[in-house]
Design a protein around this motif. Structure first.
Motif, short mmCIF file in Angstrom:
data_model
loop_
_atom_site.label_atom_id
_atom_site.label_comp_id
_atom_site.label_asym_id
_atom_site.label_seq_id
_atom_site.Cartn_x
_atom_site.Cartn_y
_atom_site.Cartn_z
N GLY A 23 0.80 -1.21 -0.10
CA GLY A 23 -0.06 0.05 0.00
C GLY A 23 0.92 1.43 -0.06
N SER A 24 2.18 1.22 -0.06
CA SER A 24 3.01 2.43 0.07
C SER A 24 3.15 2.83 -1.60
N PRO A 25 3.52 4.04 -1.66
CA PRO A 25 3.91 4.69 -2.86
C PRO A 25 4.96 3.56 -3.45
N ARG A 27 7.09 4.49 -5.57
CA ARG A 27 8.36 5.29 -5.79
C ARG A 27 8.84 5.69 -4.22
N TYR A 52 10.75 8.04 2.29
CA TYR A 52 10.47 8.01 0.80
C TYR A 52 11.78 8.23 0.09
N PRO A 64 5.45 18.07 -0.66
CA PRO A 64 5.14 16.66 -0.78
C PRO A 64 5.79 16.05 -1.93
N GLN A 65 5.85 14.70 -1.95
CA GLN A 65 6.21 13.58 -3.02
C GLN A 65 4.94 13.02 -3.52
N PRO A 66 5.19 12.22 -4.78
CA PRO A 66 3.85 11.50 -5.36
C PRO A 66 3.31 10.75 -4.28
N GLY A 67 2.17 11.10 -4.01
CA GLY A 67 1.24 10.19 -3.18
C GLY A 67 1.49 10.19 -1.83
N ALA A 68 2.18 11.20 -1.45
CA ALA A 68 2.49 11.46 0.05
C ALA A 68 2.91 13.00 0.48
#
Length: 249
Positions: A23-25, A27, A52, A64-68
């Motif tokens: 379930g974690s991004p 990337r 990340y 932020p980073q993609p999805g986070a």
């Protein structure tokens, strides 16, 4: 169960060390066997892992980073333990080493060449101390009752005089300069902000990537199911977990 939040970059996330956190991004490269997961299991802590790959100090605090979301948003003030491994991407440490190992024709590409430019790396290194202090200060402000530990980077390069192919001696020296500067800046930031430091770099001097018992990987292509190049391997993550547990127990 006491709450533990892990913040940081790929050196904490553990890209390529299977299994990945479900379930974690994608990337993020977050491994179920990174040091945070091992520490949480050993100490019986409720882990929130927001490490990340590619994270900078700005990604801890504001970006932020993609999805986070920015990683600091995971803190709610109830934490017993917070660990932070950050700073290498701010100074271009591993990117510099990766480019330095490429053929010279590729290093001539301006965008890549900038990563191995010693003046540019020194300029980046000059600003990392204040950035790390900002992280320590803001994290400490969010969770004043927690033990906040900066966990510095595993040693990647051998000491001077030991070859580190495909790096030239000059590029290896630049890499060591970045690693030493980051180690010092991390310790100083911890001291300045009321945080602790887990001295992973010092403990891993003889376990560099070219040693007989490496805690990190060498150069290579990123391959599924294998730890990322120039990053911790599973043994390295276990060693870091041991050091964290020894300090906070």
């Amino acid at each position: 169960m006491s709450r533990y939040v892990a913040l940081g970059s790929s050196m904490a996330a553990g890209p390529g060390i299977r299994p990945r956190v479900k379930g974690s991004p994608l990337r993020a490269g977050r491994s179920q066997r990174n040091y945070a997961h091992l520490v949480a299991a050993r100490l019986g802590l409720d882990l929130v892992d927001v490490t990340y790959s590619g994270a900078t100090t700005a990604n801890i605090l504001t970006s932020p980073q993609p999805g986070a979301a920015p990683q600091i948003s995971a803190l709610d003030g109830t934490e017993e333990l917070v660990t932070i491994t950050i700073g290498g991407n701010d100074i271009g440490y591993v990117p510099m080493l990766m480019v330095a190992g490429l053929p010279r024709v590729l290093r001539a590409v301006p965008r890549l060449g900038a990563l191995v430019d010693r003046d540019a790396r020194e300029a980046a290194l000059a600003g990392i101390g204040s950035a790390l202090e900002d992280v320590g200060r803001q994290v400490r402000g969010r969770c004043p009752q927690a033990r906040v530990c900066f966990v510095d980077y595993l040693t990647l390069l051998p000491p001077a005089g030991i070859p580190a192919p495909p790096l030239s001696d000059v590029d290896a020296a630049t890499g060591r300069r970045l690693a030493e500067g980051l180690e010092q800046a991390t310790a100083e930031a911890a001291a300045a902000t009321g945080c602790e430091v887990v001295r992973v770099a010092e403990a891993s001097r003889t376990h560099h990537a070219w040693s007989a018992d490496p805690w990190t990987t060498r150069f290579g292509l990123p391959l599924p199911g294998r730890p990322a190049p120039l990053h911790p391997n599973a043994a390295g993550m276990r060693a870091v977990a041991d050091l964290v547990v020894a300090q906070v127990s």
